[in-house]
Design an enzyme around this catalytic site. Structure first.
Site: not given
Lengths: 326, 318
Positions: A60, A129
């Protein structure tokens, strides 16, 4: 009007902008053949090929940075972050680079970049998450933050975000993906910084965005049953933020409640509350109320997750208390 | 350009960088400029050799130690100096300071205040260059310290995977601020790290401007052919401290002396004299001319205005 899901609306927005502008390309984890973890980009590889729908390694920090770099020299990348939580890994590239390059380097440097980040809880995915981290970026000058709550807004705002010449964090809520709603076939881009009045009302102003706008809409209906008329404003974009519409509404209702899924402390609600306090203090008939997530990590266990999150019930309770505080 | 003119050109540019950095250190000492700065004194051959091997349309990304890269790419010393003075006439109108300047006309996409921050940017520029079929190449400067950042490893992996036209140029000056590479790197040389990404990694004498030039030239040919990225490690040494106010207590006098003997400008001067491309007198004239340019840069900066406070909130968004 035809109804489609939030996911389909996003996909339509991506497809249309990719058809219109050859410099738009997609970058992210599992977005090509797999179609993205939530299926938003499904099928786009077939139409646009592997040059424009690019699967990345799990990096990322660098693929978001690569998108920033590509945006500097004539591309319009749209990055998908499978979970918004992973933006922590990419935040250097957004905060220290994308957000600053135009201000520092001037007109020669533009970062027309969209980072689509899947945020929000409600699926028991646990502490890493499920987060709503948009407030971090609202606090960072130089990056726009958008958080649509309906399929029509998802499409219209995504088109605008892609055409914008600045970095835009585009927050999608995982609970909204399957929500259906009317979306015009030919959808105009929706300007950033224009809130949407979802419901007109007299007794109370509720400000919300993303999934909490949907939750608040349910609450408005329940409040009606209690004989209360609440005005609901969906912010749509958090930066730029349409404070004027909120202030105008508060001048009419005299009461403000801000509903967000992010954590309560130093959140978006705190900013909205303070701005209204600064600009419409004389019109307030009651203390401003915030409904937000409890300031602890988000548990995976269903009852703990629900205990942490704002909900229709909590919004209704808070609204009734607020009306009772005159 | 014949070899003679090329070498003379390198000599001029390297002196320009040296004198620029020495002047900046002097200005800091006298309190004439504020903030911080990371001089590239001693590393001139890396910047000049690499930039000389690039094409006009290629891109360059730089680091916190970026003045030299910018001068080597053709940047205006006056606008760089004015930026250090925080003046409106500086490259970033005083907004960036020493570590954040760019000149997109020259393909110079910016120095960078975050160690390792430029690697993903360069990789993305190369991705865009490839997608747009431009045949442009990206030269990405970074230091030994940055090669310990995750972004280095992620970027090299992606660039190799996608065969991107990028040349990763590591200026290994042995120290990340005060930390010797022996205490920060599990491998001996940065170039070895290329193997993990199925990439060619070469180590060259970073104080030899021709060696740097040739390595970058080869990497560029490869990149333009579509054969992907390269990693070039330039072994060099900064003769100054990491930033202003660094007393360099972590280095021995013997080590500094050893590297001073190997410093790049002396090396090139000898070569020019040996090849009879330049007389001692001509060398003195070139040095004088370089000092003159730096003196003009300081004058220009002092004469320039500070940015007006009213501009503070201008240009946050494009």
């Amino acid at each position: 009007m035809r109804e489609i899901t939030y996911t389909e609306a996003l996909r339509e927005g991506l497809r249309e902008e990719m058809e219109l502008d050859a410099s738009v390309f997609l970058l992210g984890e599992d977005i090509a053949g797999y179609g993205g973890a939530f299926g938003v980009t499904r099928g786009l590889i077939d139409k646009f090929g592997a040059e424009r729908v690019i699967n990345t390694p799990i990096s990322e920090g660098s693929f978001v940075g690569a998108a920033v770099g590509a945006s500097l020299v004539g591309s319009r990348p749209v990055v998908e972050l499978m979970f918004m939580d992973f933006i922590a890994l990419a935040s250097d590239q957004l905060v220290n680079h994308a957000a600053k390059l135009h201000y520092v380097f001037g007109d020669q440097a533009k970062c027309p970049l969209v980072v689509r980040a899947v945020g929000g809880a409600g699926r028991c995915y646990g502490p890493t998450h499920s987060q709503s981290l948009e407030a971090w970026f609202v606090h960072t000058p130089g990056i726009k933050v958008v958080a649509p709550s309906t399929p029509a807004d998802a499409k219209g705002l995504l088109k605008t975000a892609i055409r914008d010449n600045n970095p835009v964090l585009f927050m999608e809520h995982k609970l909204l993906y399957n929500e259906r709603g009317p979306v015009p076939r030919i959808a105009d881009p929706i300007p950033l910084g224009k809130a949407r009045v979802v419901a007109k009302g007299e007794d109370l102003t509720i400000v919300a965005y993303s999934a909490m706008a949907m939750e608040s809409e349910k609450a408005v209906i329940e409040l009606h049953e209690h004989g209360l008329s609440a005005e609901l404003i969906d912010l749509r974009s958090l930066c730029p933020m349409d404070i004027d519409s909120i202030v105008e509404s508060v001048k009419k209702t005299g009461r403000l409640m801000v509903v967000e899924e992010g954590h309560r402390t130093a959140g978006v609600g705190a900013e909205v509350a303070c701005r209204v306090f600064e600009e419409a203090y004389d019109y307030l008939d009651a203390p401003i109320r915030r409904v937000a997530s409890v300031d602890v990590p988000i548990s995976a266990s269903p009852p703990l997750e629900q205990a942490l999150l704002p909900s229709c019930e909590k919004i209704v309770t808070a609204a009734l208390e607020l009306i009772g505080t005159d | 350009m014949g070899e003679k003119n090329k070498l003379l050109d390198y000599y001029r540019t390297m002196l320009l960088i040296r004198f620029f950095e020495e002047k900046v250190e002097d200005l800091f000492r006298r309190g004439a400029i504020k903030g911080t700065s990371h001089p590239a004194t001693g590393q001139e051959a890396c910047a000049v050799g690499a930039c000389a091997a690039l094409g006009k349309k290629d891109y360059v990304t730089s680091t916190h130690r970026g003045h030299g890269h910018m001068i080597a790419r053709g940047g205006d010393p006056s606008k760089i100096m004015a930026e250090l003075f925080g003046k409106e006439s500086g490259y970033s109108r005083g907004r960036g300071g020493s570590q954040l300047m760019a000149d997109f006309q020259l393909g110079f996409l910016g120095s960078n205040g975050i160690t390792g921050g430029g690697l993903p940017l360069a990789t993305g520029v190369a991705l865009s260059a490839k997608l747009r079929h431009t045949r442009r190449v990206v030269a990405c400067f970074f230091g030994d310290g940055a090669s310990n950042q995750g972004t280095f490893h992620e970027s090299l992996n992606m660039a190799s995977l996608w065969k991107l036209p990028v040349i990763y140029i590591c200026e290994n000056n042995l120290y990340a601020m005060s930390t010797n590479i022996k205490n920060s790197m599990a491998v001996k040389n940065v170039a070895e790290r290329a193997a993990a990404y199925a990439m060619e990694g070469v180590r060259v004498d970073g104080n030899d401007v021709l060696a740097v030039h040739d390595a970058v030239h080869m990497a560029r040919v490869k990149a333009k052919k579509g054969d992907g990225p390269s990693l070039i490690e330039c072994a060099t040494y900064r003769l100054s401290g990491h930033s202003r106010g660094d007393p360099r207590k972590y280095r021995t006098a013997a080590e500094e002396k050893e590297w001073e003997a190997k410093e790049p400008i002396k090396h090139l001067r000898k070569l020019l004299l040996k090849k009879k491309y330049m007389t001692g007198k001509e060398s003195t004239a070139i040095r004088k001319e370089a000092r003159q340019i730096i003196a003009e840069a300081v004058k220009f900066s002092k004469r320039s205005k500070f940015p007006d406070e009213s501009t503070l909130t201008e240009g946050l968004f494009a």
